[in-house]
Design a protein around this motif. Structure first.
Motif: not given
Length: 114
Positions: A26, A28-29, A31, A52, A70, A72, A75, A98
């Protein structure tokens, strides 16, 4: 949200360690995701970060020796530390920023000593 850092330990100067930080999907995206370190009684300092916009950035003292990455699929946020020096001794923390919120791992001790 829990970040689980691992991989610290005792290593001789010139040795290597790999730190990993497991994070929930939740966040792992994020900034920004990175690694900080703190030596007792000193400010926590940024060691390496994936941003990013800016991509991977490193503090000057670790450039050419450390690599942040990282995974993905798993995670996980990793920090490969090579050619370790005694001055790298510290507690290392993973960090995610984030959606306006900071998340910190519990810290893992890295000791570089002969």
């Amino acid at each position: 949200v829990q970040l689980q850092a691992s991989g610290g330990g005792l290593v001789q100067p010139g040795g290597s360690l790999r730190l990993s930080c497991a994070a929930p999907g939740s966040i792992f995206d994020a900034n920004q995701m990175g690694w900080y370190r703190r030596v007792a009684a000193k400010e926590r300092e940024l060691v390496a970060q994936i941003d990013v916009v800016a991509g991977a950035v490193y503090v000057d003292s670790v450039k050419g020796r450390f690599e942040i990455s990282r995974d993905s699929a798993k995670n996980t946020l990793n920090l490969q530390m090579n050619k370790l020096k005694p001055e790298d001794t510290a507690v290392y923390y993973c960090h995610f920023f984030v959606r306006g919120t900071d998340y910190w791992g519990q810290g893992t001790q890295v000791t570089v000593s002969s």
